[in-house]
Each structure stands twice: as structure tokens, then as C-alpha cells.
Design an enzyme around this catalytic site. Structure first.
Site, short mmCIF file in Angstrom:
data_model
loop_
_atom_site.label_atom_id
_atom_site.label_comp_id
_atom_site.label_asym_id
_atom_site.label_seq_id
_atom_site.Cartn_x
_atom_site.Cartn_y
_atom_site.Cartn_z
N CYS A 112 0.76 -1.45 0.19
CA CYS A 112 -0.13 -0.01 -0.01
C CYS A 112 0.77 1.31 -0.03
CB CYS A 112 -1.01 0.12 1.21
SG CYS A 112 -2.06 -1.27 1.33
N HIS A 252 -3.15 7.16 4.05
CA HIS A 252 -3.60 6.07 3.55
C HIS A 252 -4.84 5.54 4.27
CE1 HIS A 252 -3.96 2.15 1.94
NE2 HIS A 252 -3.29 1.55 3.06
N ASN A 282 -9.96 0.07 1.95
CA ASN A 282 -8.64 0.19 1.51
C ASN A 282 -8.31 0.06 0.02
OD1 ASN A 282 -5.74 -0.03 1.37
ND2 ASN A 282 -5.83 -1.33 3.28
N1 ACO Z 1 -16.83 -9.75 11.22
C1 ACO Z 1 -16.83 -10.00 12.38
N2 ACO Z 1 -15.74 -10.50 13.16
C2 ACO Z 1 -14.71 -10.35 12.71
C3 ACO Z 1 -14.33 -10.07 11.53
C4 ACO Z 1 -15.23 -9.56 10.67
N3 ACO Z 1 -15.31 -9.05 9.37
N4 ACO Z 1 -12.97 -10.33 11.40
C5 ACO Z 1 -12.48 -10.87 12.43
N5 ACO Z 1 -13.48 -10.74 13.43
C6 ACO Z 1 -13.38 -11.43 14.66
C7 ACO Z 1 -12.22 -12.34 14.84
O1 ACO Z 1 -12.40 -13.53 14.43
C8 ACO Z 1 -12.01 -12.24 16.31
O2 ACO Z 1 -12.86 -12.98 16.96
P1 ACO Z 1 -12.53 -13.74 18.37
O3 ACO Z 1 -12.17 -12.76 19.37
O4 ACO Z 1 -13.67 -14.64 18.55
O5 ACO Z 1 -11.27 -14.59 18.09
C9 ACO Z 1 -12.40 -10.73 16.67
O6 ACO Z 1 -13.22 -10.42 15.56
C10 ACO Z 1 -11.29 -9.59 16.88
O7 ACO Z 1 -10.40 -9.88 15.86
P2 ACO Z 1 -8.87 -8.88 15.73
O8 ACO Z 1 -8.32 -9.39 14.30
O9 ACO Z 1 -8.18 -9.05 16.89
O10 ACO Z 1 -9.94 -7.71 15.63
P3 ACO Z 1 -9.09 -6.31 15.61
O11 ACO Z 1 -9.98 -5.36 16.31
O12 ACO Z 1 -7.73 -6.16 15.45
O13 ACO Z 1 -9.67 -5.58 13.94
C11 ACO Z 1 -8.60 -5.37 12.09
C12 ACO Z 1 -9.14 -6.31 13.07
C13 ACO Z 1 -9.66 -4.33 11.38
C14 ACO Z 1 -8.20 -6.21 10.61
C15 ACO Z 1 -7.65 -4.57 12.49
O14 ACO Z 1 -6.65 -5.64 13.04
C16 ACO Z 1 -6.77 -3.83 11.36
O15 ACO Z 1 -7.39 -3.14 10.78
N6 ACO Z 1 -5.39 -4.25 11.10
C17 ACO Z 1 -4.64 -3.47 10.12
C18 ACO Z 1 -5.12 -3.77 8.78
C19 ACO Z 1 -4.52 -2.94 7.64
O16 ACO Z 1 -4.56 -1.72 7.80
N7 ACO Z 1 -4.01 -3.48 6.55
C20 ACO Z 1 -3.50 -2.96 5.35
C21 ACO Z 1 -2.37 -2.69 5.52
S1 ACO Z 1 -1.94 -2.16 3.72
C22 ACO Z 1 -1.45 -2.94 2.77
O17 ACO Z 1 -0.55 -3.00 2.23
C23 ACO Z 1 -2.34 -4.07 2.11
#
Ligand code: ACO
Length: 349
Positions: A112, A252, A282
Site C-alpha cells: 500500500c 492512507h 482500503n
Molecule cells: N466480522 C466479524 N468479526 C470479525 C471479522 C469480521 N469481518 N474479522 C475478524 N473478526 C473477529 C475475529 O475472528 C475475532 O474474533 P475472536 O475474538 O472470537 O477470535 C475478533 O473479531 C477480533 O479480531 P481481531 O483481528 O483481533 O480484530 P481487530 O480489532 O484487530 O480488528 C482489523 C481487525 C480491522 C483487521 C485490524 O486488525 C486492522 O485494521 N489491522 C490493520 C489492517 C491494515 O491496515 N491492513 C492493510 C495494510 S496496507 C496493505 O499493504 C495491504
């Protein structure tokens, strides 16, 4: 002072809108979860016949017209993409050919952060005098590398393209500054494991779903909150600026919570932060140029404004830029300046 600047900007997003409600029918998720954890409400999905190059061409046409130039004026094409049409030829060569541009063309792949890497390269080419008008495109068809059964990744991304023309501008009060970083040890936390020379495509890699994005969300989240704050601070210092000098902060668009964290820590007033993640999700290397175009269309960028952009992503990589906005200065007196409504229709949105 004469310094490289953004002379024109453009975007294109596919017509099809996929809402969180649509995703509720695909995977076990909810609009409430997605919106509260990420700020995303909808994203665009490319049609079957659309590719990174075809969308990039549309964004590029828009940017070149916005700059008051024609493809004949462009002497280098750089495309940032993590979803190239092919392993090779480069997507930039396809864009160059479709637009009839005479000049070199190459791709940049920094997840990204690709757009920030490409911008910094374009700025250096213009500063050195090697090139005059560099077309920088960020274009992604992420929907083709998402695992639509994996709720932890498929809800986050969208397709789209943005483009800028980088040229020498007059009357700048500071030269653009960039900070680029990489920590390859974090590579496995955000990757597509197969399809390259390390793990060529085979029946097994396909069966194991290894051609899709794999992400350790919380790890990437911690990394992103740290580097957005650090690299923004570093680029401001390099440019001799403070957070109070920022007219518009364009991060971003990956997760609104990552942006909120950085904005609070840097004491940037919320009304100086550009957000459109709710509508596009994203879009990886397309997110910053799409945001730039929309900011211009909304009248949020005036000549002389200081804009700070920051990207982060796979690699792991990050990059920040402090740039003085000069877009359209050169074309303001031209008779063929494209109107706002023409620009909006040029984007297809
Ligand atoms: N819907 C419902 N529940 C979900 C979903 C969903 N879409 N996705 C995950 N969960 C659940 C998980 O299974 C987990 O359940 P559990 O507690 O029963 O195990 C719970 O939600 C919490 O999961 P986490 O992964 O800990 O959630 P978090 O609060 O960290 O949010 C997220 C996840 C949004 C992906 C976050 O970690 C994030 O934004 N990370 C950065 C992502 C990013 O910016 N990536 C792009 C980088 S750029 C590039 O180069 C592509």
C-alpha cells in the site's frame, strides 16, 4: 523557488458498489462490526473486464487533463500496484501504450506504500532534470486476490485507481520532502504466499488458497499506528514544518482507528484530515491519489497549501511526504481548463 509539485490529479473507481450489507450475505460479519472496527461502509468492485491497467489509464487521462497537458507532454510513467495485470510486462508499460506516451515506464511494488515510493521517485526525477512531467498512477484490483471466505480480510479492501502528474512548479516556498522505510522482517504478516518464484502456482497452492491475501491484522495494526505517527513527524521535521503548518493531512485509508490514533498523537486538527474510507475501503496504492483528487474537487486544496501524505503496507513498508500544493497553477490561464463537472464525469463516479 522552482520545485517538483503535483500539477494535475485524477481518479477512477469501478461502478459496482459493495456495501457491508452485501458482505453480510457472503461471510459471518455485520455492518456494525466492519464500520466500528474500520470506518468502512462500502467499497467498489471492478467489472470482469477491468484491470489495474485499464483503471489506471482512466485515472491517468483525468490527471493529464487536470494538469492542462496531453499525453505527448508526459516523459515517464510510474505505476504503483500490488495487483499488476501480469508478473510481466509491467502495468506501467500497458498504461504508457494505451495513452500513446513516448517515454520510459516501470512499476513500483511496495504494498500500500507503492504510491508514496513512486511519488518520491517522480519528485527526484524532476529535481534532477532527467524528466519534466512524470505520470504517477496507483491502481489496484484487490478483489481478485481476496479470499471471499475470509472475513478478516475480505471486508477491508476495494478496487480503484488514482493518478497525479508531477512537474516542476514555480513559487514554491519549500521543496517536497519524503521519508521512506522498510522492515522486511515483517513481510509474513501481510502477504500473498504463492504465485511468485518462491512458490510457483501449482494445484496444491490453489487448493491451499495461497494466492490470496493473508494478514495478521492486529500485528499490522500495531505496526501501522507506530509508523504513521513516526514517519509523519520525521517528514515534517525534514521539511522544517510543524503539525500546525499542515493544511491537509492525507493518510492512507486503511482503518479510521489507525488514522485517529496518529492524528491525536500529532495534534492535527480533525478538520484538516481527509477521509473517504467509508466509501472506498482500503484501495492500497490508489488510496492517496483518490483522496487527493476528491480533496481538490471539494475545494479543500488551494495553491500554496502544505499537504502531508503518509502510506504504509506490505513489506512491511511506509512512506510520508510533505508537498506544497500547486496543482493547476500552470493551466489556470489556459482556455481548455477542464471544468469540475467534466472532471467528475471523467472519473466515472
Ligand atoms: N466480522 C466479524 N468479526 C470479525 C471479522 C469480521 N469481518 N474479522 C475478524 N473478526 C473477529 C475475529 O475472528 C475475532 O474474533 P475472536 O475474538 O472470537 O477470535 C475478533 O473479531 C477480533 O479480531 P481481531 O483481528 O483481533 O480484530 P481487530 O480489532 O484487530 O480488528 C482489523 C481487525 C480491522 C483487521 C485490524 O486488525 C486492522 O485494521 N489491522 C490493520 C489492517 C491494515 O491496515 N491492513 C492493510 C495494510 S496496507 C496493505 O499493504 C495491504
Amino acid at each position: 523557488m522552482i520545485a517538483p509539485t503535483i500539477r494535475g490529479v485524477g481518479m477512477y473507481v469501478p461502478e459496482r458498489v459493495m456495501t457491508n450489507a452485501d458482505l453480510e450475505r457472503l461471510v459471518d460479519t455485520s455492518d456494525e462490526w466492519i464500520a466500528s472496527r474500520t470506518g468502512i461502509r462500502a467499497r467498489r468492485i471492478a467489472a470482469d473486464d477491468e484491470t489495474s491497467s485499464s483503471m489506471g489509464v482512466r485515472a491517468a487521462r483525468c490527471a493529464i487533463e487536470n494538469a492542462g497537458l496531453t499525453p505527448d507532454d508526459i516523459d515517464l510513467v510510474i505505476v504503483g500496484t500490488a495487483t499488476p495485470d501480469y508478473p510481466f510486462p509491467a502495468t506501467a508499460c500497458l498504461v504508457q501504450d494505451a495513452l500513446g506516451i513516448r517515454g520510459g515506464a516501470f512499476d513500483v511494488e511496495a504494498g500500500c506504500t507503492s504510491f508514496m515510493y513512486a511519488m518520491s521517485a517522480a519528485s527526484s526525477f524532476v529535481t534532477s532534470g532527467m524528466h519534466s512531467n512524470v505520470l504517477v498512477v496507483g491502481s489496484e484490483v484487490l478483489s481478485r486476490i481476496l479470499d471471499w471466505t475470509d472475513r478478516s480480510t475480505c471486508v477491508l479492501f476495494g478496487d480503484g485507481a488514482g493518478a497525479v502528474v508531477v512537474s516542476a512548479g514555480e513559487h514554491a516556498s519549500f521543496a517536497p520532502q519524503f521519508i521512506l522505510g522498510s522492515d522486511g522482517s515483517g513481510g509474513p504478516s501481510l502477504c500473498v504466499p504463492a504465485g511468485g518464484s518462491a512458490r510457483p502456482a501449482s494445484d496444491q497452492t490453489v487448493a491451499d488458497r495461497m494466492h490470496f491475501v493473508k494478514m495478521a491484522g492486529p500485528e499490522v495494526f500495531r505496526f501501522a499506528t507506530r509508523v504513521v505517527e513516526e514517519s509523519t513527524g520525521q517528514v515534517l521535521e525534514k521539511a522544517g514544518l510543524t503539525p500546525g503548518d499542515i493544511d491537509l493531512f492525507i493518510p492512507h485509508q486503511a482503518n479510521v482507528r489507525i488514522i485517529d490514533h496518529a492524528v491525536k498523537r500529532l495534534h492535527i486538527p480533525p478538520d484538516r484530515v481527509f477521509l473517504n474510507i467509508d466509501r472506498y475501503g482500503n484501495t492500497s496504492s490508489a488510496s492517496i491519489p483518490i483522496a487527493l483528487f476528491e480533496a481538490q474537487q471539494q475545494g479543500r486544496l488551494r495553491p500554496g497549501d502544505t499537504i502531508v501524505t503518509v502510506g504504509f503496507g506490505a513489506g512491511l513498508t511506509w512512506g510520508a511526504g510533505a508537498i506544497q500544493w500547486m496543482a493547476n497553477i500552470a493551466s489556470e490561464t489556459e482556455s481548455d481548463v477542464i471544468t469540475d463537472s467534466e472532471l467528475v464525469s471523467a472519473t466515472g463516479i
